[in-house]
Design a protein around this motif. Structure first.
Motif, PDB file in Angstrom:
ATOM      1  N   MET A 140       0.843  -1.180   0.000  1.00  0.00           N
ATOM      2  CA  MET A 140       0.000   0.000   0.000  1.00  0.00           C
ATOM      3  C   MET A 140       0.884   1.237   0.000  1.00  0.00           C
ATOM      4  N   ASN A 141       0.799   2.015  -1.063  1.00  0.00           N
ATOM      5  CA  ASN A 141       1.557   3.247  -1.199  1.00  0.00           C
ATOM      6  C   ASN A 141       0.617   4.439  -1.274  1.00  0.00           C
ATOM      7  N   SER A 142       1.174   5.619  -1.073  1.00  0.00           N
ATOM      8  CA  SER A 142       0.397   6.865  -1.132  1.00  0.00           C
ATOM      9  C   SER A 142      -0.867   6.768  -0.295  1.00  0.00           C
ATOM     10  N   LEU A 143      -0.712   6.311   0.921  1.00  0.00           N
ATOM     11  CA  LEU A 143      -1.859   6.071   1.787  1.00  0.00           C
ATOM     12  C   LEU A 143      -2.587   7.358   2.146  1.00  0.00           C
ATOM     13  N   LYS A 144      -3.897   7.249   2.251  1.00  0.00           N
ATOM     14  CA  LYS A 144      -4.774   8.356   2.589  1.00  0.00           C
ATOM     15  C   LYS A 144      -5.486   8.070   3.905  1.00  0.00           C
ATOM     16  N   PRO A 145      -5.949   9.105   4.595  1.00  0.00           N
ATOM     17  CA  PRO A 145      -6.698   8.876   5.834  1.00  0.00           C
ATOM     18  C   PRO A 145      -7.913   7.967   5.643  1.00  0.00           C
ATOM     19  N   ASP A 146      -8.566   8.019   4.489  1.00  0.00           N
ATOM     20  CA  ASP A 146      -9.729   7.172   4.270  1.00  0.00           C
ATOM     21  C   ASP A 146      -9.359   5.725   3.953  1.00  0.00           C
ATOM     22  N   ASP A 147      -8.071   5.405   3.934  1.00  0.00           N
ATOM     23  CA  ASP A 147      -7.634   4.016   3.869  1.00  0.00           C
ATOM     24  C   ASP A 147      -7.653   3.365   5.248  1.00  0.00           C
ATOM     25  N   THR A 148      -7.875   4.162   6.275  1.00  0.00           N
ATOM     26  CA  THR A 148      -7.922   3.643   7.639  1.00  0.00           C
ATOM     27  C   THR A 148      -9.034   2.610   7.775  1.00  0.00           C
ATOM     28  N   ALA A 149      -8.666   1.411   8.190  1.00  0.00           N
ATOM     29  CA  ALA A 149      -9.621   0.315   8.303  1.00  0.00           C
ATOM     30  C   ALA A 149      -8.909  -0.909   8.853  1.00  0.00           C
ATOM     31  N   VAL A 150      -9.690  -1.922   9.174  1.00  0.00           N
ATOM     32  CA  VAL A 150      -9.147  -3.233   9.470  1.00  0.00           C
ATOM     33  C   VAL A 150      -9.116  -4.016   8.165  1.00  0.00           C
ATOM     34  N   TYR A 151      -7.968  -4.567   7.833  1.00  0.00           N
ATOM     35  CA  TYR A 151      -7.787  -5.273   6.578  1.00  0.00           C
ATOM     36  C   TYR A 151      -7.810  -6.779   6.802  1.00  0.00           C
ATOM     37  N   TYR A 152      -8.554  -7.479   5.952  1.00  0.00           N
ATOM     38  CA  TYR A 152      -8.726  -8.920   6.043  1.00  0.00           C
ATOM     39  C   TYR A 152      -8.364  -9.578   4.718  1.00  0.00           C
ATOM     40  N   CYS A 153      -7.970 -10.831   4.782  1.00  0.00           N
ATOM     41  CA  CYS A 153      -7.785 -11.615   3.566  1.00  0.00           C
ATOM     42  C   CYS A 153      -8.735 -12.804   3.586  1.00  0.00           C
ATOM     43  N   ASN A 154      -8.973 -13.370   2.419  1.00  0.00           N
ATOM     44  CA  ASN A 154      -9.874 -14.506   2.311  1.00  0.00           C
ATOM     45  C   ASN A 154      -9.648 -15.189   0.969  1.00  0.00           C
ATOM     46  N   LEU A 155     -10.037 -16.449   0.896  1.00  0.00           N
ATOM     47  CA  LEU A 155     -10.135 -17.121  -0.385  1.00  0.00           C
ATOM     48  C   LEU A 155     -11.312 -16.520  -1.131  1.00  0.00           C
ATOM     49  N   LEU A 156     -11.280 -16.595  -2.446  1.00  0.00           N
ATOM     50  CA  LEU A 156     -12.376 -16.090  -3.258  1.00  0.00           C
ATOM     51  C   LEU A 156     -12.995 -17.233  -4.050  1.00  0.00           C
ATOM     52  N   SER A 157     -14.310 -17.322  -3.995  1.00  0.00           N
ATOM     53  CA  SER A 157     -15.006 -18.369  -4.732  1.00  0.00           C
ATOM     54  C   SER A 157     -15.209 -17.990  -6.190  1.00  0.00           C
ATOM     55  N   ALA A 158     -15.488 -16.725  -6.420  1.00  0.00           N
ATOM     56  CA  ALA A 158     -15.683 -16.190  -7.756  1.00  0.00           C
ATOM     57  C   ALA A 158     -15.627 -14.677  -7.691  1.00  0.00           C
ATOM     58  N   ASP A 159     -14.994 -14.085  -8.684  1.00  0.00           N
ATOM     59  CA  ASP A 159     -14.882 -12.625  -8.748  1.00  0.00           C
ATOM     60  C   ASP A 159     -14.331 -12.076  -7.434  1.00  0.00           C
ATOM     61  N   THR A 160     -15.154 -11.370  -6.666  1.00  0.00           N
ATOM     62  CA  THR A 160     -14.715 -10.790  -5.399  1.00  0.00           C
ATOM     63  C   THR A 160     -15.488 -11.354  -4.211  1.00  0.00           C
ATOM     64  N   THR A 161     -16.080 -12.523  -4.389  1.00  0.00           N
ATOM     65  CA  THR A 161     -16.883 -13.142  -3.347  1.00  0.00           C
ATOM     66  C   THR A 161     -16.012 -13.931  -2.385  1.00  0.00           C
ATOM     67  N   PRO A 162     -16.051 -13.602  -1.091  1.00  0.00           N
ATOM     68  CA  PRO A 162     -15.262 -14.369  -0.124  1.00  0.00           C
ATOM     69  C   PRO A 162     -15.753 -15.796  -0.008  1.00  0.00           C
TER      70      PRO A 162
END
Length: 120
Positions: free
Chosen positions: A83-105
């Protein structure tokens, strides 16, 4: 069963950079798509980035495109989010997951995630 552990979050100034890691356990790590998601306080969890099993194909949410880069090291069973050029609105808890299709966790449960805080 596949288990995922996120790490690498922290406090950074606007314009700074962080590199998140998602360590996976279990077999067949290199057989499925992986994705990053984030959730800001009071908001729903949203898709951030996706990467194909071989790492040859990636996609990003419009809000992070051009600033974030997802990658994977199948030999280490790990997915990264640079993550580069970070902005204040990037503030969040970040999670990872397998994807079943497209962007579906794929996994029904989520881990602890890793907190990213960007100061202005």
């Amino acid at each position: 069963q596949v288990q995922l552990v996120e790490s690498g979050g922290g406090l950074v100034q606007a314009g700074g950079s962080l590199r998140l890691s998602c360590a996976a356990s279990g077999r067949a790590f290199n057989s499925y798509n992986m994705g990053w998601f984030r959730q800001a306080p009071g908001k729903e969890r949203k898709f951030v980035a996706r990467i194909s099993p071989s790492g040859g194909s990636t996609s990003y949410a419009d809000s992070v495109k051009g600033r974030f880069t997802i990658s994977r090291d199948n030999a280490k069973n790990t997915v990264y989010l640079q993550m580069n050029s970070l902005k204040p609105d990037d503030t969040a808890v970040y999670y990872c997951n397998l994807l079943s299709a497209d962007t579906t966790p794929f996994l029904g449960s989520w881990g602890q995630g890793t907190q990213v805080t960007v100061s202005s």
